[in-house]
Each structure stands twice: as structure tokens, then as C-alpha cells.
Design a protein around this motif. Sequence first.
Motif, PDB file in Angstrom:
ATOM      1  N   TYR A  68      44.320 -58.843  22.040  1.00  0.00           N
ATOM      2  CA  TYR A  68      44.576 -57.992  23.372  1.00  0.00           C
ATOM      3  C   TYR A  68      43.682 -58.437  24.240  1.00  0.00           C
ATOM      4  N   GLN A  69      44.118 -59.565  24.694  1.00  0.00           N
ATOM      5  CA  GLN A  69      43.282 -60.269  26.036  1.00  0.00           C
ATOM      6  C   GLN A  69      44.236 -60.318  27.177  1.00  0.00           C
ATOM      7  N   TYR A  70      43.670 -60.480  28.309  1.00  0.00           N
ATOM      8  CA  TYR A  70      44.679 -60.282  29.573  1.00  0.00           C
ATOM      9  C   TYR A  70      43.806 -61.112  30.674  1.00  0.00           C
ATOM     10  N   ASP A  71      44.715 -61.685  31.533  1.00  0.00           N
ATOM     11  CA  ASP A  71      44.065 -62.025  32.939  1.00  0.00           C
ATOM     12  C   ASP A  71      45.084 -61.546  33.791  1.00  0.00           C
ATOM     13  N   LEU A  72      44.587 -61.567  35.223  1.00  0.00           N
ATOM     14  CA  LEU A  72      45.471 -61.311  36.231  1.00  0.00           C
ATOM     15  C   LEU A  72      45.530 -62.479  37.251  1.00  0.00           C
ATOM     16  N   ALA A  73      46.566 -63.020  37.308  1.00  0.00           N
ATOM     17  CA  ALA A  73      46.723 -64.189  38.134  1.00  0.00           C
ATOM     18  C   ALA A  73      47.433 -63.795  39.645  1.00  0.00           C
ATOM     19  N   CYS A  74      46.701 -64.449  40.606  1.00  0.00           N
ATOM     20  CA  CYS A  74      47.455 -64.234  41.876  1.00  0.00           C
ATOM     21  C   CYS A  74      47.417 -65.514  42.784  1.00  0.00           C
ATOM     22  N   LYS A  76      47.324 -69.152  35.140  1.00  0.00           N
ATOM     23  CA  LYS A  76      47.249 -68.751  36.184  1.00  0.00           C
ATOM     24  C   LYS A  76      48.152 -69.196  37.288  1.00  0.00           C
ATOM     25  N   PRO A  77      49.660 -68.758  37.000  1.00  0.00           N
ATOM     26  CA  PRO A  77      50.486 -69.341  37.826  1.00  0.00           C
ATOM     27  C   PRO A  77      50.628 -68.734  39.112  1.00  0.00           C
ATOM     28  N   GLY A  87      47.893 -68.468  42.114  1.00  0.00           N
ATOM     29  CA  GLY A  87      47.520 -69.668  41.489  1.00  0.00           C
ATOM     30  C   GLY A  87      46.078 -69.428  41.253  1.00  0.00           C
ATOM     31  N   TYR A  88      45.327 -68.386  41.197  1.00  0.00           N
ATOM     32  CA  TYR A  88      43.958 -68.082  40.792  1.00  0.00           C
ATOM     33  C   TYR A  88      43.893 -66.880  39.730  1.00  0.00           C
ATOM     34  N   GLU A  89      42.743 -67.180  38.849  1.00  0.00           N
ATOM     35  CA  GLU A  89      42.445 -66.231  37.989  1.00  0.00           C
ATOM     36  C   GLU A  89      41.640 -64.881  38.853  1.00  0.00           C
ATOM     37  N   LEU A  90      42.269 -63.986  38.826  1.00  0.00           N
ATOM     38  CA  LEU A  90      41.340 -62.895  39.635  1.00  0.00           C
ATOM     39  C   LEU A  90      40.593 -61.888  38.601  1.00  0.00           C
ATOM     40  N   VAL A  91      41.078 -61.621  37.501  1.00  0.00           N
ATOM     41  CA  VAL A  91      40.919 -60.458  36.717  1.00  0.00           C
ATOM     42  C   VAL A  91      40.815 -60.964  35.224  1.00  0.00           C
ATOM     43  N   ALA A 120      50.518 -61.448  38.432  1.00  0.00           N
ATOM     44  CA  ALA A 120      51.098 -61.049  37.292  1.00  0.00           C
ATOM     45  C   ALA A 120      50.097 -61.052  36.090  1.00  0.00           C
ATOM     46  N   TRP A 121      50.264 -60.246  35.176  1.00  0.00           N
ATOM     47  CA  TRP A 121      49.485 -60.133  34.202  1.00  0.00           C
ATOM     48  C   TRP A 121      49.743 -61.232  33.031  1.00  0.00           C
ATOM     49  N   ILE A 122      48.764 -62.210  32.569  1.00  0.00           N
ATOM     50  CA  ILE A 122      49.081 -63.084  31.364  1.00  0.00           C
ATOM     51  C   ILE A 122      48.475 -62.370  30.340  1.00  0.00           C
TER      52      ILE A 122
END
Length: 592
Positions: free
Chosen positions: A476-482, A290-291, A484-488, A432-434
Motif C-alpha cells: 500500500y505505497q503510492y506516489d503522486l506524479a505531475c 513519474k509519467p 514528469g516529476y514525483e511530488l508526493v 496521476a497517483w501511481i
Amino acid sequence: MHAYRSHTCADLTAADVGKTVRLSGWVNRVRDHGGILFIDLRDHYGITQVLCDPDSAAFADVEKLRSEYCIRIDGEVKARDASLVNPKLPTGEIEVFIREVEVLGAAKELPLMVFGDQEYPEETRLKYRYLDLRREAMQSNMKLRSDVVASMRRRMWDKGFREYQTPIITASSPEGARDFLVPSRLHPGKFYALPQAPQQFKQLIMVSGYDKYFQIAPCFRDEDPRADRSPTDFYQLDLEMSFVTQQDVFDTIQPVIGRVFEEFGGGRKVDQTWEQISYKDAALWYGTDKPDLRNPIKMQVVSDHFRDSGFAIFAKLLEQDGTEIRAIPAPTGGSRKFCDRMNAFAQKEGLPGMGYIFWRDQGEGMEAAGPLAKNIGPERTEAIRQQLGLGLGDAAFFLGGKPKAFEAVAGRARTVIGDELGLTDKDRFAFAWIVDFPIYEQDAETGKIDFEHNPFSMPQGGMDALSGDPLAVRGYQYDLACNGYELVSGAIRNHKPEIMFKAFEIAGYGEDEVRKRFGGMVNAFQYGAPPHGGCAAGIDRIVMLLANASNIREVIMFPMNQRAEDLMMGAPSEPMNEQLRELRLRVVPPES
């Protein structure tokens, strides 16, 4: 006239001068100016100045008023003198002369003041949350939260989604955290669970042919608290779609989240380009999945410069399998004082320290300084500088070992360096999408393969991917970072029973166990399940960022404390014996 008010405390303007009005609200503060009593009367909408002089029949009653009394006043609107106009208030051009006052609710001596910005212990604020919530900052946060949720709902409807509700009482379904269990009275010895997420139900909605679902969903997890996580329950924007790819999900949720940040971000810049970064690269470059991309620092592998070098600690370390040396560039950090400060930071994090090199001007050109520079020599030092793109007045810090052992500390060090050197752009939301998360991990001691991330993700490559090295399988897994936090967090789901059974088999779970744990979903997948995927966005965390708060409890109306206690309502509480008997339960006292 209405029993309580003709106007709110934000309504009156110069156009109302001469009117007789009725206002209700709370006494924000009382001021005595030469015998004339001025009261800032506050309601949910704003503040109106009301006053009373000794000639008024109501003066004796007004003298008895104290902070946070809830009152009704009748009075006449008058214009303020030009020199006394308050441009900061919508009602700043007028004041109301009190003709009559009624106390609707008296207030005892206050445990915390509502007016002003005094700091109080969190325990006091949570015990008297109804008073804390009257404060201006908290009113603003709660209105923001409500507005954000309403905006999300509108945007999801505009995208063709319908909102459906899923059960709150359901079966226990391990999803990465502890369940809150609910004993059944009708079925003694059996328990329901509060859902950790609507995960299985929203997938079943897709199997049922509804195509697009969303919900502002409550989720319940018995977790250890953190500043950005509630220990009991939270809310998320939950959505699922049929016949979609990973990119389709991104294209759906990105404008919803992005425009919410534009609408409520207070003018802060919202990045329009959302990079897609693999989980592997995120760990390498930022030390976290979660950069915070507001910080421009990217870590790099510099192992080759230390292999067989004069710095024995790193040289010997690199002889071991799976080890590497990473550098954290620090533009403008080129002073011994700063380098020593960061070395002390590493020691506080439990490491022996961090090696460093900094480049300074010695009058005859640039010189590399620091213990590492002396040990590896000018040629290797110069090669490191060129690889990292550094120059005069810059520095670099170095950590080595097996990446999983030092990555988290390296990530925190990167954050501290960016903050201390003023490199991090605080007036911005960077997303950023991880992607490409590994599905499996291996226990270093036992060698056992288990799930590292969501077990319901579709493996990239399907069944073929599961026939090779499990540690190479990506989902096929993903997180949205903003910031420094994981939002999605979300995934394209594994909707084929044969692939699901194989995926669980690799992690040591037989078909019988999968059917026992997830029988409802597995059975449904045998009747024409569509490809589907979705995600969930954490509403509490989004509002926390928008409110510029550092603690999630600042944006939750009635949160628990750090020990998962509700100090206001007294939860958790001991059950009555009658309740236990009805449920056929017995409480075992904790071991001393």
C-alpha cells in the motif's frame, strides 16, 4: 517622520501629489536626461521614480550614486506629464523630486547586475546570492515559495490537522539515502544523524494517539544532485493520519495540492481528475513511475507481431525468457527525417538504435515505410498500425529486450517525441497517483531478494501475502506524479510487529537487526499501534513547477551548488584542531 520611510516604493499614487515623503531602498538604475538625474528606487515592494535637477541642493550627492547603493531620500511627490505615465508600475503616475539624500549603504563594483535579465554563471550567482536574490525573478520566486507554504499550512489546519515538530538531531535510520552524521562530544565515538525524513517520529505520533499530524519539515540527505533535487536538504509537507485507508490519504492531500496549483499556477489548467495507475502499467505505458500525462503517447507491447518474423534481431530476442518488444506511437511523426533523428537519439542514449515504421502516401494509398516494414511484411505491419491506432503521416518506434534494460530510454524517447511533435500540452498540470508498488526485487546476478521500495509499507494482503512469491507482493505505497516529476510519496504503514519481522526476514534481515535499526518504532508497535498512513509532498519541487523553473536552485533561497558546496559561506570547511580533539576525531586524508 519615520527615520527611514513614510511609504514603500509601491505605495505612492496620484492621490499623494503634493506630499513630502521619505523613501528608502536600492538604486535600481540611474539615467541622465539632459542633466536631470532620474533614479529608479527599488525596495521589496516595488519601484518609484525619483529625480533631481542641478538646481537642487542634493544634486552633488545624487551624482555620486551608483547601482545598488542603499539610500534614503526626502522629496516632494509630483504628477508625471500624461505622456510620461508608466501604466506598468503602480507608482507610474507620479515621481518624487529629491530634496535630500542619505547613503545608508554604499556598494562596491558589482560582480553581477541586479537590474535587467543578464545571464551569469551559476557559480557567480551562488557566491553572491544576496545580490542574485535582489533580482526581480528571484524576488518573485521566493515570495511565491513563502505564499505556497502559507497556503499549505492554512489548508491543513482547515482539515483538522495540527502542526507538531519532530527532532532534527536523532539516530541514524537508513531510508534509501546516505545520512549526514553528527559526532557526539558527550559520547565519544558515537554519532547522531540529521533525519532523512520525520518518518519514524510521525508514526510514533500516531501511536501516541494524536490522530492527525502535519509539519513543514526539513529533511537531510547526502545525495548526488540533480536539476530537481538538492544534494543536502529540502523541505516537505509531511503528514500522517490514524485509522485511514489509502483512499482516505488521497482524499485528504489531493484538494490541498490541487488548490495550491489552482491558486498559484498562473492560470494554467489544473486537471480535476487524478487517475490511479499501477506501477506496472506506468512502467509499460510511460517507461517511468513519474509519467508526464500532458503527453498523450502510450507505449504498447507488440511482441506477437515480431515473433517468428522476418526481422531476425527481434525474432531471436523474443526466444529468450523475459523479453518483449514495445512500440512508441508517434502521431504526425511520419517522415524519414524525423525517424532518423529519433534513431540518432537512441544511439546517444547508448542503444544500437530504434527500429521504426512510418506511414506515407505514395499516390496509390497509404504505404508503410522503413526497414522494419520491409522485413516483417505488409500483413504484420498493418496489424501493428491497427493495434496502435495510427494512420497516414504517423510513425511508430520499437525497442526490445528485458524491460528493465530499455524502459528508462523508452520513457525518455516518449518525452522527446511528444515535445518535438508538439503533442505535449505545456499549459497544464496533469496529475496521476501511481499505486501498487512492488515491495521486493531480485538481484539479476545473485538472485538475492531485497526491498525495491519503502520497507515500512503494509503488504497488500498482510501476512498471507508474504507466504507466496515475494516478487508478487505489492504494498500500500503510492506516489503522486505531475508533469514528469514525483511530488508526493507515501504509504499505509506496516504497524504490526509480526508482519514487519516477516517482511524484513524475506529480505534477509533478522529480527535482532530490525530491533537494532528500528527499535524505538518496533517497541512502540507492541503497545496498541493504530492502523495509520500518510505521505510527504516536496515543497521545493512543487514551487519549481509553479514558477515554471527548470532547476530547483531557482526556488531555494540559499542552495548548494552541484558539488554540494556553499560558495557564499564556504561550506563544507575544515574543522579546527581544537574541535577535532574535543570530539576525539581524526581526519584521514583522501587517497591520492
